[in-house]
Design a protein around this motif. Structure first.
Motif, PDB file in Angstrom:
ATOM      1  N   LYS B  15       0.823  -1.204   0.000  1.00 59.78           N
ATOM      2  CA  LYS B  15       0.000   0.000   0.000  1.00 59.78           C
ATOM      3  C   LYS B  15       0.863   1.263   0.000  1.00 59.78           C
ATOM      4  O   LYS B  15       1.966   1.266   0.562  1.00 59.78           O
ATOM      5  N   ARG B  44      -3.253 -12.675  -4.527  1.00 57.87           N
ATOM      6  CA  ARG B  44      -3.753 -11.614  -3.643  1.00 57.87           C
ATOM      7  C   ARG B  44      -5.213 -11.860  -3.236  1.00 57.87           C
ATOM      8  O   ARG B  44      -5.627 -11.589  -2.128  1.00 57.87           O
ATOM      9  N   ILE B  48      -4.281 -14.897   2.927  1.00 55.04           N
ATOM     10  CA  ILE B  48      -4.685 -14.361   4.237  1.00 55.04           C
ATOM     11  C   ILE B  48      -3.455 -14.353   5.133  1.00 55.04           C
ATOM     12  O   ILE B  48      -2.776 -15.370   5.275  1.00 55.04           O
ATOM     13  N   CYS B  53       2.008 -10.170  17.268  1.00 55.16           N
ATOM     14  CA  CYS B  53       2.212  -9.105  18.231  1.00 55.16           C
ATOM     15  C   CYS B  53       3.690  -8.760  18.128  1.00 55.16           C
ATOM     16  O   CYS B  53       4.527  -9.647  18.164  1.00 55.16           O
ATOM     17  N   VAL B  57       2.984  -5.841  13.884  1.00 56.46           N
ATOM     18  CA  VAL B  57       1.552  -5.968  14.140  1.00 56.46           C
ATOM     19  C   VAL B  57       0.744  -5.115  13.174  1.00 56.46           C
ATOM     20  O   VAL B  57      -0.394  -5.420  12.858  1.00 56.46           O
ATOM     21  N   LEU B  58       1.359  -4.037  12.687  1.00 55.03           N
ATOM     22  CA  LEU B  58       0.627  -3.134  11.793  1.00 55.03           C
ATOM     23  C   LEU B  58       0.772  -3.512  10.321  1.00 55.03           C
ATOM     24  O   LEU B  58       0.465  -2.713   9.442  1.00 55.03           O
ATOM     25  N   TYR B  60      -1.017  -4.923   8.449  1.00 55.07           N
ATOM     26  CA  TYR B  60      -2.238  -4.716   7.641  1.00 55.07           C
ATOM     27  C   TYR B  60      -2.346  -3.323   7.046  1.00 55.07           C
ATOM     28  O   TYR B  60      -3.146  -3.081   6.174  1.00 55.07           O
ATOM     29  N   TYR B  61      -1.502  -2.422   7.540  1.00 51.49           N
ATOM     30  CA  TYR B  61      -1.486  -1.097   6.905  1.00 51.49           C
ATOM     31  C   TYR B  61      -0.683  -1.100   5.611  1.00 51.49           C
ATOM     32  O   TYR B  61      -0.771  -0.172   4.827  1.00 51.49           O
ATOM     33  N   ILE B  63       0.554  -4.360   3.677  1.00 48.71           N
ATOM     34  CA  ILE B  63       0.392  -5.408   2.663  1.00 48.71           C
ATOM     35  C   ILE B  63      -1.096  -5.538   2.356  1.00 48.71           C
ATOM     36  O   ILE B  63      -1.919  -5.672   3.259  1.00 48.71           O
ATOM     37  N   ASP B  64      -1.411  -5.516   1.061  1.00 49.83           N
ATOM     38  CA  ASP B  64      -2.809  -5.406   0.635  1.00 49.83           C
ATOM     39  C   ASP B  64      -3.470  -6.783   0.502  1.00 49.83           C
ATOM     40  O   ASP B  64      -3.882  -7.187  -0.579  1.00 49.83           O
ATOM     41  N   VAL B  65      -3.527  -7.524   1.608  1.00 50.03           N
ATOM     42  CA  VAL B  65      -4.287  -8.780   1.612  1.00 50.03           C
ATOM     43  C   VAL B  65      -5.140  -8.811   2.883  1.00 50.03           C
ATOM     44  O   VAL B  65      -4.913  -8.031   3.803  1.00 50.03           O
ATOM     45  N   ASP B  66      -6.094  -9.729   2.929  1.00 52.92           N
ATOM     46  CA  ASP B  66      -6.925  -9.880   4.128  1.00 52.92           C
ATOM     47  C   ASP B  66      -6.048 -10.321   5.309  1.00 52.92           C
ATOM     48  O   ASP B  66      -5.124 -11.125   5.135  1.00 52.92           O
ATOM     49  N   MET B  67      -6.362  -9.781   6.482  1.00 53.83           N
ATOM     50  CA  MET B  67      -5.554 -10.133   7.652  1.00 53.83           C
ATOM     51  C   MET B  67      -6.410 -10.307   8.901  1.00 53.83           C
ATOM     52  O   MET B  67      -7.416  -9.641   9.072  1.00 53.83           O
ATOM     53  N   VAL B  68      -5.956 -11.229   9.753  1.00 55.53           N
ATOM     54  CA  VAL B  68      -6.578 -11.410  11.068  1.00 55.53           C
ATOM     55  C   VAL B  68      -5.455 -11.410  12.102  1.00 55.53           C
ATOM     56  O   VAL B  68      -4.571 -12.269  12.072  1.00 55.53           O
ATOM     57  N   GLU B  69      -5.505 -10.437  12.958  1.00 53.08           N
ATOM     58  CA  GLU B  69      -4.460 -10.310  13.977  1.00 53.08           C
ATOM     59  C   GLU B  69      -4.600 -11.427  15.018  1.00 53.08           C
ATOM     60  O   GLU B  69      -5.698 -11.747  15.443  1.00 53.08           O
TER      61      GLU B  69
END
Lengths: 178, 252, 358
Positions: B15, B44, B48, B53, B57-58, B60-61, B63-69
Motif C-alpha cells: 500500500k 492476492r 490471508i 504481536c 503488528v501493523l 495490515y497497513y 500489505i494489501d491482503v486480508d488479515m486477522v491479527e
C-alpha cells in the motif's frame, strides 16, 4: 413417585449396559427417567456402577443417596452400597460372586446365582441379563416386554444369536423369582 | 524519462503509505518481498495473513491482503483454524522471534508436526523489538539486551534456539529455509525462499517456514551499515543460511 | 431417527449432536475430565459428516485460537473444556470478544481452585459471567438444568453467537455431562446466512483486517462504547429464567443448573407440606434475569440463593434486588451434590425461622 436403583459390579460385567437398557425401556414407556454412571478416575479401578431413576414426575436429582433398589454383582459393591439402601428397600445379590450376607436386617434381600445360571444357558456373559430380568420382577420399574423390545433393537443388527440368548437370560432371571 | 526503462517500482500490493519502521529495519524489506511474491504468484485474492504481536503488528497497513491479527504466539493455531475452514486459500503467519520461538513454541511445533498447509514467515532479529530490546530466544550468547545487560549467558539463559533445525526432523515440515535481508544478494534469495514456501503450501505438501535474519538497528544500538555487518559476522555463523529442509515429493 | 422421536442421550453427546444440528462445522479442543465424551463424540460423529473439521489441539490455548481462526472465516465453531482448561482459554476468549468473533464454548465445570476434582461444581460463575479474561467484555452464559434444555440452549447458542457476534458459554457440570435423559433433537440447520464481515481472502475487493490492537485512544474508546451498547442490547433482550411455584411464595430459592434441579425437588417436597416456597431459576447467567427476580420481590420477602459455590451468584441477586428483599446464601462448595431431601430440610428451617420472625 420416583424409584431409584443403583446397579454395581466390576467393569466388564455389563453393569452400565443393564442401566442403559433399563433407562431406555423407561423412556419407551413414557416415564420420566435419568441414568447416571460413575465417571472419571473412579472407573479406572475396575469398578462400575450406575444409578437409574424412574418415575411419573420430574426427577430432581439423578443421584441416589438413599436408593430403593440395589443390585450387587460383586462383593466390593455390597460393601460400598449396602449402608445407603433405603430402609425397607430391596437388595438383589449375585451369589455367584458375593459369598457373604448383607449386614442389613431392615431390607429385603434376593439371591440369585447368576453366573452359574448363565453358564447353564451357555454364555457366562449373559449373567447381567439374568440379573436384570430378576430386577424387573422384583421392582416392577418397567415391563419386561419393553426391555425385550430394547434388547431386540440393541442386538438384532449386531448378532441375532446374542439377542436370542439375552432374551432367554432375561426371562430366566425374571421367572426365578416367580 | 526518455530512453529509460522502468526496472523497479512499488509492488502492486504494497500500500502507498509511509511505514512506521525504524530506518534500517528489515521488516519493510520483508513486507516488500511478500507483496512482490503475492503479485507474481497472483494470489492476492486468496491470501490471508496472520500478523503478530510485535513491531509488524501493523502489517495490515502495508500489505494489501486480508488479515486477522493473532494473540502473541498463537499465529499458527489461528492459521490452522482458518486454513482448515478454507483449504484453497494461501494462509501465512508473520512472526517474530519472541512470538514464534518463545511464547508460541507449542503452537508452532504442533502445527508443523500436523503438517498444516500454512506458511510461516519468521523474522529473526535476535531481540524483542516492540517492547524495547529485551532478550529473545534467538539472542546471541554475549549479546547485550535490556534484560541481559552483561550479555546473554548460555548457562543461565540457555543458548539461542535454531528453529529451522529444530523443526526439520518433523514429518509434517515440507520446506524450511533460513535467509537474510542484509544485502541485495540475500534479499533476492529471501524472495526466492518465500516464493518456494508459498508454492509448497499451494501444492499442499505440508508446513513451510522461512526464517529471515533481519536487522534491528534501534535495539542493537548499531548503525544500519553496522547492523548488516553484525548479521554477516555475528549471526550467520550461529544461524547458517540455506535451505534446511526440502521434502522431495513424488511427482503425481 | 424419526422426527420428534425421543432418544436417550448422554449429556455430552446431546450437546455435541445439538451443536452439529445447529450448523457447527468445526470442533477444536483438548481432553480434560469430565467432558471427554464430548470431543470423543464429535470425533466420531464429524467423521461421518462431510465438510466438518475435528481437531484435537495441543492445548486449550491452541484450541481456543483455532476457534478464533475458524470463526474469523465465518464458520460455526465450538470448543469444550472443564474449569482448568477454560482458565487457559481466557486469553483467547478476550480476543474473540474484542474482535467480535462468534463462538460457542462449553464449560463442564469441575471443583476448584487448582486441579480440584471432577465432581459437579458451580465455582466458575464469576469467571463466566464477568468476562473471565482481561478487558471490559462479557460473554453470553447459558446454564441448562435438564438435558432437553441443554440441547435447546446449545442449538440457540450458535444463533446468539452469530446474531451478536459474541462468544457464548454453555455452562454445565460433570453430572450433566455424564447423565442420560430422554431428549428430542432439533432438525439440522440449513442455509445459514452469509457473514459479510468474514475474512476469507480479499477476492477482487479491497483487503480487510480484523484486529484488537487499537493504539489510538479514541478508536479504542469508540470500540468499547460499541461493545458496551451491544451488551446493553443483550441485557434488554436476552435474559431468560424459569419461575416455579412463585405466585404465592413467601420465600423463593434462587438456583441454576444442577443446583436448580435439586432445589426444585426440595421445593416440591416443601409444597407438599404446605410451605409457600418457590424457585427462581436463571437460565441465562449473563445477562442475569435481574428484572424478573426484582419483580418477584414485589410479593416475596425472602430470597435464598442456593449455589454450588460459596457466594458468587448471590451477588447478582443482591444487585438485582437492590435491598428490596432479604437475600441469604446457602452455598455448598462443589463436589458434594446435596440431595433434595437434605436441601428441603435446610429450606424448611429457614422458612420456619422466617415465619417465626414474622
Amino acid at each position: 413417585m420416583i424409584h431409584k436403583a443403583i446397579i454395581a459390579g466390576f467393569g466388564g460385567q455389563g453393569i452400565l449396559m443393564m442401566g442403559v437398557t433399563l433407562a431406555n425401556a423407561a423412556m419407551r414407556e413414557d416415564k420420566q427417567v435419568t441414568y447416571l454412571p460413575t465417571y472419571g478416575a473412579e472407573v479406572r479401578g475396575g469398578t462400575a456402577n450406575c444409578t437409574v431413576s424412574v418415575g411419573d414426575e420430574e426427577i430432581a436429582s439423578p443421584i441416589a443417596s438413599n436408593p430403593d433398589y440395589l443390585v450387587v454383582m460383586n462383593a466390593p459393591s455390597l460393601h460400598k452400597f449396602q449402608s445407603i439402601l433405603r430402609k425397607g428397600g430391596h437388595c438383589l445379590v449375585n451369589t455367584s460372586l458375593v459369598h457373604e450376607k448383607s449386614i442389613r436386617q431392615d431390607v429385603k434381600v434376593y439371591e440369585i446365582a447368576a453366573s452359574e445360571m448363565a453358564e447353564e444357558l451357555g454364555d457366562l456373559r449373559a449373567a447381567n441379563m439374568i440379573v436384570l430380568g430378576s430386577f424387573l420382577k422384583i421392582s416392577s420399574m418397567v415391563k419386561p416386554e419393553t426391555v425385550l423390545e430394547i434388547v431386540d433393537e440393541t442386538f438384532r443388527r449386531k448378532s441375532p444369536e446374542v439377542m436370542e440368548r439375552n432374551k432367554e437370560a432375561l426371562w430366566a432371571g425374571y421367572r426365578f423369582f416367580e | 524519462m526518455k530512453g529509460m526503462k522502468k526496472v523497479i517500482g512499488r509492488p502492486k500490493y504494497l500500500k502507498e503509505v509511509p511505514n512506521h519502521y525504524c530506518p534500517g529495519c528489515g521488516h519493510s524489506i520483508i513486507h516488500r518481498l511478500l507483496a512482490e511474491v503475492i503479485e507474481e504468484l497472483d494470489i492476492r485474492d486468496r491470501a490471508i495473513c496472520i500478523p503478530p504481536c510485535g513491531c509488524a503488528v501493523l502489517a495490515y497497513y502495508y500489505i494489501d491482503v486480508d488479515m486477522v491479527e493473532a494473540a502473541h504466539g498463537r499465529g499458527t493455531a489461528v492459521a490452522t483454524g482458518m486454513k482448515r475452514c478454507l483449504p484453497d486459500r494461501v494462509v501465512f503467519t508473520y512472526q517474530g522471534d519472541g512470538d514464534l520461538a518463545a511464547i508460541g513454541t507449542a503452537e508452532l511445533i504442533h502445527s508443523a508436526n500436523r503438517g498444516e498447509s500454512i506458511t510461516t514467515i519468521f523474522v529473526n532479529n535476535g531481540v524483542y523489538g516492540m517492547t524495547g530490546g529485551q532478550m529473545a530466544p534467538t539472542t546471541m550468547v554475549g549479546q547485550k539486551t535490556t534484560t541481559t545487560p552483561k550479555g546473554r549467558n548460555s548457562v543461565t539463559d540457555g543458548p539461542p534456539l535454531k528453529m529451522c533445525e529444530f523443526l526439520s526432523p518433523l514429518d509434517g515440515t515440507a520446506f524450511l529455509a533460513r535467509t537474510s535481508v542484509h544485502s541485495p544478494k540475500h534479499i533476492q534469495k529471501t524472495k526466492k525462499a518465500i516464493r518456494q514456501a508459498f508454492q509448497t503450501q499451494m501444492n499442499d505438501e505440508g508446513f513451510s517456514m522461512v526464517e529471515i535474519l533481519s536487522q534491528c538497528p534501534s535495539n542493537w544500538k548499531l548503525s544500519s551499515v553496522d547492523s548488516c555487518r553484525w548479521i554477516e559476522e555475528g549471526m550467520i555463523p550461529q544461524f547458517p543460511l540455506g535451505v534446511v529442509k526440502q521434502r522431495q515429493t513424488e511427482p503425481s | 431417527m424419526k422426527k420428534n422421536e425421543k432418544v436417550l442421550l448422554r449429556g455430552s453427546e446431546a450437546i455435541g449432536e445439538a451443536a452439529l444440528r445447529a450448523g457447527c462445522r468445526c470442533y477444536f479442543g483438548y481432553p480434560i475430565t469430565p467432558q471427554n465424551e464430548l470431543p470423543e463424540y464429535m470425533a466420531r460423529r464429524m467423521a461421518e459428516l462431510p465438510g466438518t473439521v475435528f481437531l484435537q489441539s495441543e492445548s486449550e490455548l491452541a484450541g481456543i485460537n483455532m476457534v478464533y481462526g475458524a470463526s474469523a472465516t465465518g464458520t460455526r465453531v465450538m470448543t469444550s473444556s472443564s474449569s482448568p482448561g477454560v482458565s487457559l482459554m481466557q486469553e483467547g476468549i478476550s480476543y474473540l470478544a474484542a474482535c467480535e468473533f462468534p463462538s460457542v464454548i462449553v464449560n463442564i465445570v469441575r471443583g476448584g481452585p487448582g486441579l480440584g476434582n471432577i465432581a459437579p461444581a458451580q465455582s466458575d460463575y464469576f469467571q463466566a459471567t464477568r468476562g473471565g479474561g482481561h478487558g471490559d467484555y462479557r460473554c453470553i452464559v447459558l446454564a441448562p438444568a435438564y438435558l432437553q434444555e441443554a440441547v435447546d440452549l446449545t442449538y440457540r447458542a450458535f444463533d446468539l453467537a452469530d446474531e451478536y457476534r459474541i462468544p457464548v458459554i454453555l455452562i454445565g457440570d460433570g453430572m450433566m455431562g455424564q447423565m442420560m435423559e430422554p431428549v428430542v433433537l432439533p432438525e439440522f440447520r440449513k442455509d445459514l446466512p452469509a457473514k459479510e464481515w468474514a475474512i476469507t481472502g480479499a477476492g477482487k475487493g479491497p483487503s480487510r483486517f480484523v484486529r484488537s490492537l487499537l493504539l489510538d485512544v479514541h478508536v479504542e474508546e469508540a470500540h468499547n462504547w460499541k461493545l458496551y451498547r451491544k451488551y446493553q442490547r443483550i441485557e434488554r433482550r436476552e435474559p431468560q429464567s424459569e419461575s416455579y411455584a412463585t405466585e404465592d411464595a413467601d420465600m423463593v430459592v434462587v438456583a441454576y443448573g444442577t443446583a436448580a434441579r435439586i432445589a426444585k425437588g426440595a421445593v416440591r417436597r416443601l409444597r407438599d407440606k404446605g410451605m409457600k416456597v418457590g424457585l427462581f431459576r436463571p437460565i441465562t447467567l449473563w445477562p442475569f434475569p435481574s428484572k424478573a427476580v426484582a419483580r418477584l420481590a414485589e410479593s416475596v420477602g425472602k430470597f435464598l440463593v442456593f449455589e454450588m459455590s460459596m457466594g458468587q451468584m448471590v451477588e447478582d441477586v443482591k444487585l438485582a434486588l437492590n435491598g428490596k428483599a432479604e437475600v441469604e446464601l446457602y452455598g455448598r462448595p462443589g463436589g458434594v451434590v446435596v440431595t433434595p431431601v437434605e436441601l428441603s430440610r435446610i429450606l424448611s428451617r429457614r422458612y420456619n425461622a422466617m415465619q417465626h420472625e414474622a
